[in-house]
Design a protein around this motif. Structure first.
Motif, PDB file in Angstrom:
ATOM      1  N   ASN A 532     -50.622 -24.345  19.305  1.00 41.79           N
ATOM      2  CA  ASN A 532     -51.855 -23.909  18.321  1.00 41.79           C
ATOM      3  C   ASN A 532     -51.244 -23.267  17.289  1.00 41.79           C
ATOM      4  OD1 ASN A 532     -51.358 -21.300  19.521  1.00 41.79           O
ATOM      5  ND2 ASN A 532     -53.412 -20.833  19.962  1.00 41.79           N
ATOM      6  N   GLN A 533     -49.927 -23.235  17.020  1.00 40.46           N
ATOM      7  CA  GLN A 533     -49.434 -22.729  15.825  1.00 40.46           C
ATOM      8  C   GLN A 533     -48.079 -23.729  15.300  1.00 40.46           C
ATOM      9  OE1 GLN A 533     -48.301 -18.277  15.860  1.00 40.46           O
ATOM     10  NE2 GLN A 533     -48.960 -18.627  17.983  1.00 40.46           N
ATOM     11  N   ASP A 534     -48.453 -23.965  13.812  1.00 47.39           N
ATOM     12  CA  ASP A 534     -47.155 -24.644  13.322  1.00 47.39           C
ATOM     13  C   ASP A 534     -46.071 -23.619  13.019  1.00 47.39           C
ATOM     14  OD1 ASP A 534     -48.975 -26.847  13.054  1.00 47.39           O
ATOM     15  OD2 ASP A 534     -49.487 -26.447  11.060  1.00 47.39           O
ATOM     16  N   SER A 535     -45.031 -23.816  13.827  1.00 52.17           N
ATOM     17  CA  SER A 535     -43.862 -22.760  13.818  1.00 52.17           C
ATOM     18  C   SER A 535     -42.745 -23.413  13.778  1.00 52.17           C
ATOM     19  CB  SER A 535     -44.010 -21.899  15.108  1.00 52.17           C
ATOM     20  OG  SER A 535     -42.902 -21.086  15.064  1.00 52.17           O
ATOM     21  N   ASN A 536     -41.687 -22.672  12.772  1.00 47.32           N
ATOM     22  CA  ASN A 536     -40.357 -23.193  12.689  1.00 47.32           C
ATOM     23  C   ASN A 536     -39.521 -21.896  13.213  1.00 47.32           C
ATOM     24  OD1 ASN A 536     -38.150 -24.726  12.285  1.00 47.32           O
ATOM     25  ND2 ASN A 536     -37.864 -23.817  10.305  1.00 47.32           N
ATOM     26  N   ALA A 537     -39.905 -20.945  13.771  1.00 51.97           N
ATOM     27  CA  ALA A 537     -39.315 -19.665  14.335  1.00 51.97           C
ATOM     28  C   ALA A 537     -38.343 -20.212  15.363  1.00 51.97           C
ATOM     29  CB  ALA A 537     -40.253 -18.553  14.744  1.00 51.97           C
ATOM     30  N   SER A 538     -37.246 -19.517  15.432  1.00 57.13           N
ATOM     31  CA  SER A 538     -36.258 -19.767  16.559  1.00 57.13           C
ATOM     32  C   SER A 538     -36.883 -19.647  17.680  1.00 57.13           C
ATOM     33  CB  SER A 538     -35.289 -19.079  16.293  1.00 57.13           C
ATOM     34  OG  SER A 538     -34.324 -19.076  17.546  1.00 57.13           O
ATOM     35  N   GLY A 539     -36.758 -20.567  18.757  1.00 53.50           N
ATOM     36  CA  GLY A 539     -37.417 -20.636  20.153  1.00 53.50           C
ATOM     37  C   GLY A 539     -39.093 -21.147  20.123  1.00 53.50           C
ATOM     38  N   SER A 540     -39.569 -21.013  19.060  1.00 59.18           N
ATOM     39  CA  SER A 540     -40.927 -21.524  19.290  1.00 59.18           C
ATOM     40  C   SER A 540     -41.268 -22.633  18.277  1.00 59.18           C
ATOM     41  CB  SER A 540     -41.946 -20.289  19.021  1.00 59.18           C
ATOM     42  OG  SER A 540     -41.601 -19.759  17.582  1.00 59.18           O
ATOM     43  N   GLN A 541     -40.496 -23.512  18.050  1.00 57.79           N
ATOM     44  CA  GLN A 541     -40.944 -24.538  17.106  1.00 57.79           C
ATOM     45  C   GLN A 541     -42.028 -25.373  17.931  1.00 57.79           C
ATOM     46  OE1 GLN A 541     -37.845 -23.914  18.228  1.00 57.79           O
ATOM     47  NE2 GLN A 541     -36.578 -23.651  16.510  1.00 57.79           N
ATOM     48  N   SER A 542     -43.147 -25.698  17.041  1.00 56.52           N
ATOM     49  CA  SER A 542     -44.118 -26.329  17.522  1.00 56.52           C
ATOM     50  C   SER A 542     -45.133 -26.833  16.389  1.00 56.52           C
ATOM     51  CB  SER A 542     -45.103 -25.383  18.375  1.00 56.52           C
ATOM     52  OG  SER A 542     -45.739 -24.183  17.638  1.00 56.52           O
ATOM     53  N   CYS A 543     -46.060 -27.750  16.770  1.00 55.71           N
ATOM     54  CA  CYS A 543     -46.969 -28.053  15.869  1.00 55.71           C
ATOM     55  C   CYS A 543     -48.491 -28.119  16.484  1.00 55.71           C
ATOM     56  CB  CYS A 543     -46.823 -29.737  15.469  1.00 55.71           C
ATOM     57  SG  CYS A 543     -47.724 -30.095  14.221  1.00 55.71           S
ATOM     58  N   SER A 544     -49.137 -27.499  15.637  1.00 53.92           N
ATOM     59  CA  SER A 544     -50.677 -27.479  16.411  1.00 53.92           C
ATOM     60  C   SER A 544     -51.183 -28.676  16.911  1.00 53.92           C
ATOM     61  CB  SER A 544     -51.627 -27.105  15.162  1.00 53.92           C
ATOM     62  OG  SER A 544     -51.295 -25.548  14.831  1.00 53.92           O
ATOM     63  N   ALA A 545     -51.728 -28.738  18.013  1.00 51.34           N
ATOM     64  CA  ALA A 545     -52.016 -29.951  18.588  1.00 51.34           C
ATOM     65  C   ALA A 545     -53.154 -30.591  18.011  1.00 51.34           C
ATOM     66  CB  ALA A 545     -52.425 -29.541  20.089  1.00 51.34           C
ATOM     67  N   ALA A 546     -53.322 -32.041  17.759  1.00 54.04           N
ATOM     68  CA  ALA A 546     -54.305 -32.703  17.373  1.00 54.04           C
ATOM     69  C   ALA A 546     -54.998 -33.405  18.539  1.00 54.04           C
ATOM     70  CB  ALA A 546     -53.733 -34.014  16.293  1.00 54.04           C
ATOM     71  N   ILE A 547     -56.170 -33.010  18.756  1.00 53.10           N
ATOM     72  CA  ILE A 547     -56.881 -33.508  20.243  1.00 53.10           C
ATOM     73  C   ILE A 547     -58.165 -34.186  19.871  1.00 53.10           C
ATOM     74  CG2 ILE A 547     -57.757 -32.524  22.161  1.00 53.10           C
ATOM     75  CD1 ILE A 547     -54.784 -32.040  22.052  1.00 53.10           C
ATOM     76  N   ILE A 563     -54.606 -21.331  15.802  1.00 50.55           N
ATOM     77  CA  ILE A 563     -54.839 -19.846  16.275  1.00 50.55           C
ATOM     78  C   ILE A 563     -55.681 -19.388  15.122  1.00 50.55           C
ATOM     79  CG2 ILE A 563     -52.825 -18.840  15.396  1.00 50.55           C
ATOM     80  CD1 ILE A 563     -52.876 -16.969  17.486  1.00 50.55           C
ATOM     81  N   ASN A 564     -55.715 -19.928  14.295  1.00 49.69           N
ATOM     82  CA  ASN A 564     -56.615 -19.216  12.834  1.00 49.69           C
ATOM     83  C   ASN A 564     -58.045 -19.850  12.563  1.00 49.69           C
ATOM     84  OD1 ASN A 564     -54.473 -17.566  11.980  1.00 49.69           O
ATOM     85  ND2 ASN A 564     -53.056 -19.455  11.187  1.00 49.69           N
ATOM     86  N   ASN A 565     -58.263 -20.885  13.644  1.00 52.00           N
ATOM     87  CA  ASN A 565     -59.631 -21.534  13.165  1.00 52.00           C
ATOM     88  C   ASN A 565     -60.542 -20.321  13.525  1.00 52.00           C
ATOM     89  OD1 ASN A 565     -58.567 -24.172  12.800  1.00 52.00           O
ATOM     90  ND2 ASN A 565     -58.822 -24.674  14.761  1.00 52.00           N
ATOM     91  N   GLY A 566     -61.753 -20.423  12.764  1.00 51.98           N
ATOM     92  CA  GLY A 566     -62.774 -19.616  12.738  1.00 51.98           C
ATOM     93  C   GLY A 566     -62.341 -18.251  12.439  1.00 51.98           C
TER      94      GLY A 566
END
Length: 824
Positions: A532-547, A563-566
């Motif tokens: 639930n976060q777009d992140s490029n931080a070391s160890g937590s690379q991720s893209c908010s899921a499209a569901i 995580i910022n929704n709402g």
């Protein structure tokens, strides 16, 4: 039907589709800086190349010793010595230096021995001519070695000396230690300070008997929790991309994911750093039973269960909560050791956790006793009787003994004891609770049997009117186990404002949340959720899921989990802020009576209650109560609140947050029991210093925000209507070690906090099976309708009474005061 969407500002714009099935791989984020995820798995115990204690020598500190003859043994069999080690004071598990590994007839890799030393005193037959007193006798020192037979991380067993039962008098002090055997390569790397053990009789004479010579054993209860591993990772899948200028990039999918399961996840080019399975916090407590003479047969743990022992004693020996003993070892009923025509109802229960070498018992049921006086009682099938080749299940059942059959009107018979006095029996009831199934990360049921907890609860006497028949006493239901709490290590349930201050930078902290707390609704106990976060931080690379989110008949929208929704950061976000995998619903263990079990038993002698909690139902006025069968403090602060590195890659010897709640203790409240003061957890000093914030001093001024040192029970923190420094802790042994935090896993469940037990919306008063309801009053009208007027205990010991809205509405009774018999 074709359609397009675009991701802007961290969310996918909603576009309607009229399709039932939809398959899409959406590249949501790209970067070329993906690095390895840090592996924070809790590993098992490993061998050592040298001692880690002072001067390079490991200290293995013995906490307790039990010597008992195994049940079902032949005449002349030497008793078994069980040596328990203190897992906090010992620098490493004993299994690092002792093991039982055989290949054919070869020796063990690291053999060890139990060493027994004592002095034999031979009395003099002569007297002093002057004083007339006997001359000093002769002292003969003895030393015996026996080979260690079994090894666990904090326990070894070995035979006692062969002359233990025949030539060593009761009351002799034996100094017991564990030493290296021949060819043990670790002989110079560990030492065991001798433990002084006072010899006791090993024969089973029962706790009391009847006039016919039948022996009765008190039945002791203790608790064990389960543990298992499952995959905790659910991460965005990656792929290699080539930009128009031929630059190589790494793409991160928004709708394709990698996940680790119990069996392990695939680590391939799309999931290069997928973590292996590790310990789950979604674990359950179970109640086990053993005869009082069989306490030495309790095993501490196996690969599926751990049975906690007490650090902080609540009282002296012979009471519940004794240091280094299993928790709680309360005892409310007794059973006949051998069956007879009167005591003919066999009582079977989970008794011990199995260890390697155990086998299933020949019979896990007590053979029924014929009412024919000429029939021969079969006795008790022993829980250690070996079966032919059958491996023992994780929990071994045993026949605890025999109860009597109730009278036709539901009352219980009585008998004459060895002193010629009439002794009453009371209804012994069997209750069963089903725990929720456990699911893997991919949503499939875990390959585990349905979790079932079976408890035996004896009816309690009630003071009836003077006209009642004393041989058919009024009775009420006894207390069932209080609910337990999961450790919310990822903080998914949010902060408890009664415990933690909520600040802009800290909205939640890891803490213990009761299984029945509604904040668990829709969440995963281990915090497993879609990215639930777009992140490029070391160890937590991720893209908010499209569901795809279904929002109508044959229609759905594509929304982003962010995580910022709402929130003020993205108040227009239409997607969820969290999407948990296999979310749970809160549950209060409901105990249903097994009415096929009809039995009566005498009360234990002595009668030992664990701490008890009481709550009045505001609607009916009835009083609910529960037995605090599960410990309340987790001492593993260094693993629950790990030090925070000041910079990436910095050694973890910096200060912890101080904001982790590692206890659920209840304070003395509205009862005659004594208050107590908590003992602060012992903080480790190796391998690196562990710095914990200083506890807040109430006299030093306003409480700082955030308040530090919840793990150290600061007196300023309100806990169960009193300050946290006045809690009565059932602290349990540390399951981690300084070098191997996952030796036996640190995030085990605890007793539920008082606020969850006595909550009028979801606490025990919402389930009438927890009420101390009258069970027999000779048709007086209260049976299964009302609690005794005094509540569940006499008003002299607990001040919560049945009826109306009169205060108090809740209480906590420590075992320093007995729960005296209430009035009808």
């Amino acid at each position: 039907m074709q359609s397009k969407w675009i991701k802007r500002n961290g969310k996918v714009q909603a576009v309607k589709f009229t399709a039932v099935f939809f398959a899409v791989l959406q590249f949501g984020c790209t970067n070329s800086f993906l690095k390895s995820f840090p592996n924070q798995l809790l590993t098992g115990s490993t061998g050592v190349t040298g001692g880690t204690g002072a001067s390079g020598i490991d200290n293995l500190v013995i906490s307790a010793v039990s010597i008992a003859t195994p049940a079902g043994s032949t005449a002349g069999t030497a008793p078994t010595t069980t040596v328990f080690f203190n897992t906090i004071q010992s620098t490493v598990p004993v299994s690092n230096h002792c093991n039982i590994v055989t290949t054919g007839a070869s020796q063990t890799t690291k053999p060890c021995n139990c060493q027994f030393k004592w002095n034999q005193v031979i009395a003099s037959t002569s007297t002093n001519a002057t004083t007339g007193l006997p001359n000093a006798g002769t002292t003969i020192p003895h030393s015996v070695l026996t080979a260690v037979a079994t090894v666990q991380p904090s326990e070894v067993t070995c035979p006692a000396p062969s002359i233990y039962s025949t030539e060593i008098p009761v009351g002799t002090q034996i100094n017991i230690s564990v030493v290296a055997g021949n060819n043990n390569p670790d002989a110079s790397e560990f030492q065991t300070p001798a433990f002084a053990y006072m010899t006791q009789a090993t024969s089973n004479n029962g706790n009391f008997s009847d006039s016919q010579g039948d022996l009765f054993e008190n039945i002791m209860r203790y608790s064990c929790y389960s543990l298992f591993q499952r995959g905790m990772s659910l991460q965005s899948a990656t792929t290699s991309l080539t930009s128009p200028n031929a630059t190589s990039l790494t793409g991160v999918y928004a709708s394709k994911f990698c996940l680790a399961t119990i069996a392990g996840g695939a680590a391939n080019q799309n999931c290069p750093n997928l973590a292996a399975p590790t310990w789950s916090a979604q674990n359950y407590y179970y109640d086990l039973y053993v005869q009082s003479s069989e306490l030495g047969h309790i095993n501490l743990s196996n690969t599926s269960y751990i049975c906690p022992t007490v650090i902080e004693s609540l009282g002296g020996n012979g009471t519940t909560g004794t240091a280094n003993k299993f928790w709680p070892l309360d005892s409310s009923f007794a059973l006949s050791i051998s069956g007879s025509t009167t005591f003919n109802v066999g009582v079977v229960a989970n008794s011990i956790v199995s260890v390697p070498g155990d086998q299933a018992s020949n019979s896990t049921t007590c053979a029924p006793i014929s009412p024919n006086p000429a029939a021969t009682a079969t006795g008790i099938p022993q829980n250690t009787a070996p079966a032919t080749g059958a491996a023992a299940p994780p929990l071994i059942q045993a026949c605890l003994g025999y109860a009597a059959t109730p009278n036709s009107d539901g009352t219980c018979p009585y008998f004459t004891n060895a002193l010629g006095q009439l002794q009453l029996t009371y209804r012994l009831r069997k209750y069963v609770a089903l725990y929720p199934r456990i699911f893997d990360t991919d949503g499939s049921p875990a390959a585990q049997p349905q979790a079932v907890n079976t408890v035996y609860v004896i009816d309690r006497p009630v003071k009836g009117p003077s006209t009642s028949n004393p041989l058919q006493p009024y009775t009420m239901r006894g207390p069932k186990p209080c609910p337990f709490a999961y450790y919310d290590r990822t903080g998914v349930t949010g902060a408890n404002p009664n415990v933690f201050p909520v600040t802009p930078s800290n909205s939640s902290y890891p803490w213990y949340v009761a299984s029945n707390d509604p904040t668990w609704a829709g969440k995963n106990v281990d915090g497993i959720q879609f990215p639930n976060q777009d992140s490029n931080a070391s160890g937590s690379q991720s893209c908010s899921a499209a569901i795809p989110i279904v929002d109508g008949a044959n229609q759905f929208t594509i929304q982003t989990v962010n995580i910022n929704n709402g929130t003020a950061t993205n108040n227009s976000g239409s997607g969820p802020s969290h999407l948990f995998v296999r979310p749970i619903q809160p549950f209060l263990a409901h105990y249903e009576e097994d009415t096929t079990f009809q039995a009566c038993a005498p009360l234990s002698n002595p009668f030992l209650d664990p701490p008890l909690h009481f709550v009045k139902d505001p609607n009916s006025g009835n009083v609910a109560w529960c037995a605090e069968s599960y410990p309340t403090q987790n001492n593993n602060l260094q693993w629950l609140d790990p030090p925070i590195p000041s910079a990436p890659g910095n050694p973890v010897n910096n200060a912890a947050t101080g904001m982790v709640s590692n206890y659920t203790s209840h304070t003395q409240k509205n009862s005659a029991s004594a208050s107590c003061v908590a003992t602060l957890p012992t903080l480790p000093t190796s391998p690196n210093p562990y710095t914990y914030p200083t506890a807040y001093n109430p006299g030093s001024g306003p409480m700082p925000t955030p308040t530090p040192a919840y793990g150290l029970h600061p007196g300023a923190v309100t806990w169960d209507s009193a300050t946290a420094s006045q809690t009565c802790d059932r602290t349990v042994t540390s399951n981690g070690t300084a070098t191997t935090p996952g030796t036996q896993w640190a995030s085990f469940p605890l007793l539920a906090p008082a606020s969850a037990i006595e909550n009028s919306t979801y606490g025990i008063e919402t389930d009438s099976s927890y009420y101390c309801m009258i069970t027999y009053d000779n048709n007086g009208g209260k049976t299964n309708v009302s609690s005794p007027s005094d509540g569940c205990c006499s008003k002299s010991s607990v001040y919560v009474k049945t009826g109306g809205a009169a205060a108090p509405a809740a209480a906590h009774l420590e075992p320093t005061v007995p729960c005296n018999i209430p009035s009808y």
